[in-house]
Design a protein around this motif. Structure first.
Motif, mmCIF file in Angstrom:
data_model
loop_
_atom_site.group_PDB
_atom_site.id
_atom_site.type_symbol
_atom_site.label_atom_id
_atom_site.label_comp_id
_atom_site.label_asym_id
_atom_site.label_seq_id
_atom_site.Cartn_x
_atom_site.Cartn_y
_atom_site.Cartn_z
ATOM 1 N N GLY A 29 0.778 -1.171 -0.034
ATOM 2 C CA GLY A 29 -0.063 0.074 0.071
ATOM 3 C C GLY A 29 0.734 1.385 0.235
ATOM 4 N N THR A 30 2.021 1.412 0.777
ATOM 5 C CA THR A 30 2.827 2.373 0.727
ATOM 6 C C THR A 30 3.620 2.533 -0.487
ATOM 7 O OG1 THR A 30 3.255 2.088 3.018
ATOM 8 C CG2 THR A 30 4.728 3.400 2.036
ATOM 9 N N GLN A 31 3.876 1.572 -1.228
ATOM 10 C CA GLN A 31 4.491 1.782 -2.677
ATOM 11 C C GLN A 31 3.579 2.364 -3.501
ATOM 12 O OE1 GLN A 31 6.160 -1.953 -4.544
ATOM 13 N NE2 GLN A 31 6.235 -2.636 -2.342
ATOM 14 N N ASP A 32 2.055 2.041 -3.355
ATOM 15 C CA ASP A 32 1.060 2.461 -4.200
ATOM 16 C C ASP A 32 1.005 3.793 -4.046
ATOM 17 O OD1 ASP A 32 0.621 0.166 -5.419
ATOM 18 O OD2 ASP A 32 -1.132 -0.308 -4.317
ATOM 19 N N ILE A 33 0.802 4.636 -2.634
ATOM 20 C CA ILE A 33 0.928 5.816 -2.519
ATOM 21 C C ILE A 33 2.104 6.638 -2.940
ATOM 22 C CG2 ILE A 33 0.986 7.108 -0.290
ATOM 23 C CD1 ILE A 33 -1.019 5.334 1.278
ATOM 24 N N TRP A 34 3.369 6.194 -2.753
ATOM 25 C CA TRP A 34 4.274 6.825 -3.116
ATOM 26 C C TRP A 34 4.264 6.888 -4.658
ATOM 27 C CZ3 TRP A 34 7.918 9.929 -1.083
ATOM 28 C CH2 TRP A 34 7.910 9.954 -0.058
ATOM 29 N N SER A 35 4.117 5.766 -5.260
ATOM 30 C CA SER A 35 3.778 6.120 -6.808
ATOM 31 C C SER A 35 2.665 7.013 -7.273
ATOM 32 C CB SER A 35 3.492 4.655 -7.560
ATOM 33 O OG SER A 35 4.348 3.712 -7.215
ATOM 34 N N HIS A 36 1.714 7.027 -6.538
ATOM 35 C CA HIS A 36 0.513 8.025 -7.093
ATOM 36 C C HIS A 36 1.175 9.496 -6.675
ATOM 37 C CE1 HIS A 36 -3.402 9.904 -7.287
ATOM 38 N NE2 HIS A 36 -2.903 10.414 -5.987
ATOM 39 N N LEU A 37 1.805 9.553 -5.400
ATOM 40 C CA LEU A 37 2.238 10.829 -5.221
ATOM 41 C C LEU A 37 3.254 11.504 -6.237
ATOM 42 C CD1 LEU A 37 2.628 13.261 -3.065
ATOM 43 C CD2 LEU A 37 4.531 11.800 -1.902
ATOM 44 N N ILE A 38 4.053 10.700 -6.395
ATOM 45 C CA ILE A 38 5.197 11.273 -7.288
ATOM 46 C C ILE A 38 4.517 11.538 -8.847
ATOM 47 C CG2 ILE A 38 7.422 11.004 -8.308
ATOM 48 C CD1 ILE A 38 7.327 11.474 -5.361
ATOM 49 N N ALA A 39 3.806 10.703 -9.081
ATOM 50 C CA ALA A 39 3.207 10.747 -10.582
ATOM 51 C C ALA A 39 2.248 11.925 -10.741
ATOM 52 C CB ALA A 39 2.159 9.509 -10.643
ATOM 53 N N SER A 40 1.829 12.432 -9.530
ATOM 54 C CA SER A 40 0.721 13.504 -9.509
ATOM 55 C C SER A 40 1.639 14.866 -9.252
ATOM 56 C CB SER A 40 -0.315 13.365 -8.334
ATOM 57 O OG SER A 40 0.126 13.226 -7.373
ATOM 58 N N CYS A 41 2.744 14.955 -8.783
ATOM 59 C CA CYS A 41 3.754 16.194 -8.384
ATOM 60 C C CYS A 41 3.868 16.910 -9.669
ATOM 61 C CB CYS A 41 4.774 15.773 -7.827
ATOM 62 S SG CYS A 41 4.865 15.002 -6.188
ATOM 63 N N ASN A 42 3.764 18.233 -9.600
ATOM 64 C CA ASN A 42 3.909 19.030 -10.776
ATOM 65 C C ASN A 42 3.193 18.806 -11.954
ATOM 66 O OD1 ASN A 42 5.224 21.234 -11.814
ATOM 67 N ND2 ASN A 42 6.740 20.124 -12.756
ATOM 68 N N ASN A 43 1.792 18.815 -11.562
ATOM 69 C CA ASN A 43 0.818 18.519 -12.617
ATOM 70 C C ASN A 43 1.080 17.370 -13.555
ATOM 71 O OD1 ASN A 43 -0.856 20.854 -11.870
ATOM 72 N ND2 ASN A 43 0.678 22.015 -13.171
ATOM 73 N N GLY A 44 1.719 16.029 -13.010
ATOM 74 C CA GLY A 44 2.085 14.891 -13.703
ATOM 75 C C GLY A 44 3.226 14.820 -14.267
ATOM 76 N N LYS A 45 4.194 15.726 -14.023
ATOM 77 C CA LYS A 45 5.503 16.063 -14.557
ATOM 78 C C LYS A 45 6.520 16.158 -13.416
ATOM 79 C CE LYS A 45 3.608 18.238 -18.612
ATOM 80 N NZ LYS A 45 3.530 19.546 -19.178
ATOM 81 N N PRO A 46 6.889 14.901 -12.852
ATOM 82 C CA PRO A 46 7.783 15.001 -11.532
ATOM 83 C C PRO A 46 8.964 15.244 -12.245
ATOM 84 C CG PRO A 46 6.801 12.881 -11.955
ATOM 85 C CD PRO A 46 5.772 13.670 -12.705
ATOM 86 N N SER A 47 9.838 15.615 -11.435
ATOM 87 C CA SER A 47 11.234 16.005 -11.616
ATOM 88 C C SER A 47 11.991 14.714 -11.496
ATOM 89 C CB SER A 47 11.822 17.063 -10.739
ATOM 90 O OG SER A 47 12.032 16.425 -9.343
ATOM 91 N N ASP A 48 13.083 14.808 -12.194
ATOM 92 C CA ASP A 48 14.121 13.592 -12.012
ATOM 93 C C ASP A 48 14.549 13.133 -10.336
ATOM 94 O OD1 ASP A 48 14.112 13.030 -14.824
ATOM 95 O OD2 ASP A 48 16.035 14.025 -15.070
ATOM 96 N N LYS A 49 14.555 14.300 -9.539
ATOM 97 C CA LYS A 49 14.867 14.188 -8.221
ATOM 98 C C LYS A 49 13.901 13.440 -7.551
ATOM 99 C CE LYS A 49 18.021 17.853 -7.355
ATOM 100 N NZ LYS A 49 18.254 19.227 -6.766
ATOM 101 N N LEU A 50 12.631 13.687 -8.002
ATOM 102 C CA LEU A 50 11.490 13.040 -7.251
ATOM 103 C C LEU A 50 11.399 11.666 -7.979
ATOM 104 C CD1 LEU A 50 8.636 15.892 -7.423
ATOM 105 C CD2 LEU A 50 9.455 14.976 -5.327
ATOM 106 N N LYS A 51 11.480 11.360 -8.994
ATOM 107 C CA LYS A 51 11.617 10.236 -9.635
ATOM 108 C C LYS A 51 12.458 9.270 -8.765
ATOM 109 C CE LYS A 51 9.714 11.196 -14.187
ATOM 110 N NZ LYS A 51 10.056 11.333 -15.589
ATOM 111 N N LYS A 52 13.695 9.864 -8.605
ATOM 112 C CA LYS A 52 14.772 9.005 -7.785
ATOM 113 C C LYS A 52 14.215 8.845 -6.352
ATOM 114 C CE LYS A 52 19.611 9.146 -6.465
ATOM 115 N NZ LYS A 52 20.682 9.966 -6.314
ATOM 116 N N LEU A 53 13.619 9.725 -5.893
ATOM 117 C CA LEU A 53 13.080 9.555 -4.443
ATOM 118 C C LEU A 53 12.168 8.371 -4.506
ATOM 119 C CD1 LEU A 53 12.820 10.330 -1.430
ATOM 120 C CD2 LEU A 53 11.002 12.133 -2.311
ATOM 121 N N LYS A 54 11.270 8.489 -5.247
ATOM 122 C CA LYS A 54 10.278 7.221 -5.468
ATOM 123 C C LYS A 54 11.073 5.815 -5.498
ATOM 124 C CE LYS A 54 7.463 4.928 -8.626
ATOM 125 N NZ LYS A 54 7.025 4.750 -10.056
ATOM 126 N N SER A 55 12.024 5.979 -6.561
ATOM 127 C CA SER A 55 12.629 4.600 -6.636
ATOM 128 C C SER A 55 13.252 4.116 -5.182
ATOM 129 C CB SER A 55 13.674 4.772 -7.758
ATOM 130 O OG SER A 55 13.299 5.088 -8.993
#
Length: 131
Positions: free
Chosen positions: A94-120
């Motif tokens: 569930g936590t993986q799903d929440i983080w995936s959703h959070l990062i995908a929705s950041c900056n109007n659906g255009k997350p930065s590379d730093k955020l993608k790295k954080l999610k990973s």
């Protein structure tokens, strides 16, 4: 996962009686929760994300870590908390799903590379079998 409330049964709700206490990462290079909280409040790394969603994702990661620590302690004491271990796996997913959703929705659906790295980094910690 684009919904306002997550429906769960009462048995899977875990209360955190001390949310200002941050648990250690489950892996050596895990994310520092205190740093994430600071980033959220200073509008830096997580500033492009919805504040409430980011706070919830951080808190859920902290609860997962606390539960994992509790289970590890119980195992070292010679007890086998099978129900808690099953909840931990469910909570990790569930936590993986929440983080995936959070990062995908950041900056109007255009997350930065730093955020993608954080999610990973977060997902890598949650898929690791630490117990």
């Amino acid at each position: 996962m684009n919904r306002e409330y997550e429906q769960v049964d009462v048995g899977t709700i875990i209360l955190d009686d001390n949310p200002t206490e941050y648990a250690s990462p489950l892996v050596e290079n895990g994310v520092d929760i205190k740093s994430l909280k600071n980033n959220l409040q200073t509008q830096s790394l997580l500033g492009q994300c919805n504040y409430d969603e980011a706070t919830g994702a951080i808190n859920k990661l902290n609860v997962v870590r606390k539960l994992a620590s509790h289970i590890a302690q119980a195992k070292s004491d010679g007890t086998e908390p099978k129900i808690a271990s099953a909840y931990l796996q469910t909570m990790k997913e569930g936590t993986q799903d929440i983080w995936s959703h959070l990062i995908a929705s950041c900056n109007n659906g255009k997350p930065s590379d730093k955020l993608k790295k954080l999610k990973s980094q977060v997902v890598a910690e949650l898929v690791t079998d630490t117990l």
